[in-house]
Design a protein around this motif. Sequence first.
Motif, PDB file in Angstrom:
ATOM      1  N   PRO A  74       0.807  -1.220   0.000  1.00 43.36           N
ATOM      2  CA  PRO A  74       0.000   0.000   0.000  1.00 43.36           C
ATOM      3  C   PRO A  74       0.844   1.275   0.000  1.00 43.36           C
ATOM      4  N   THR A  97      -2.777  -8.487   7.836  1.00 40.81           N
ATOM      5  CA  THR A  97      -1.846  -7.359   7.783  1.00 40.81           C
ATOM      6  C   THR A  97      -2.572  -6.046   7.564  1.00 40.81           C
ATOM      7  N   TYR A  98      -3.601  -6.062   6.722  1.00 42.66           N
ATOM      8  CA  TYR A  98      -4.326  -4.839   6.357  1.00 42.66           C
ATOM      9  C   TYR A  98      -5.832  -5.038   6.561  1.00 42.66           C
ATOM     10  N   GLY A 101      -7.308  -2.295   4.367  1.00 37.01           N
ATOM     11  CA  GLY A 101      -6.721  -2.020   3.060  1.00 37.01           C
ATOM     12  C   GLY A 101      -7.414  -2.774   1.941  1.00 37.01           C
TER      13      GLY A 101
END
Length: 207
Positions: A74, A97-98, A101
């Motif tokens: 990102p 992780t995101y 996102g």
Amino acid sequence: MTARIDHTTTSGTFSLDGGTWDVENNVWVVGDDEQCVVIDAPHDAAPIAELIGERTLLAVLCTHAHDDHVTVAPELADRFAAPVYLHPDDVELWRMTYPEGEFFPLADGQTFPVAGIELEVVHTPGHAPGAVCFRAADLDAVFTGDTLFQGGPGATGRSYSDFDTIVASIRSRLLTLPPATVVHTGHGPDTTIGDEAAGADGWTKPE
């Protein structure tokens, strides 16, 4: 201008299932002097951005969503105004992780034009459900992430992975490529399809 492959490595960690390991990752940038794509974005944006330079970044292409392969995806996307692509079967790993996102979905057989050539998406589940490779037929190359290494298949000892699935993926989708195809891996040295096919009969499931 002729398409080329640029390469660097970055160091950091990989975390899953409660464990953390030190790793060194390959980063591949495919393009010419005007435009490029990045294949995997691990650990540190600075050396990747240096490889990109003043070129237009068309996309950040992720071979899978383990955190060591998407650490700065990102960040690069924001810096260069480029989309991140990932196979949707890896959404659960991505969310680790995101959580918020977003990414654009990859599909098997999809192609990405860059610098006068095409990268073809080859879905190769096993190391991760959404693991993919990117074949550049015009460059006699395939970028395999953690699906195929020098010496055989990628690891399958953690969550979301399966040995029989990865072997089936490699045999049906990769070992059918021309033997001279260079395999650019996610970690470690290059190999060729021919060299890995020669040793495939010796692959055994880890205990």
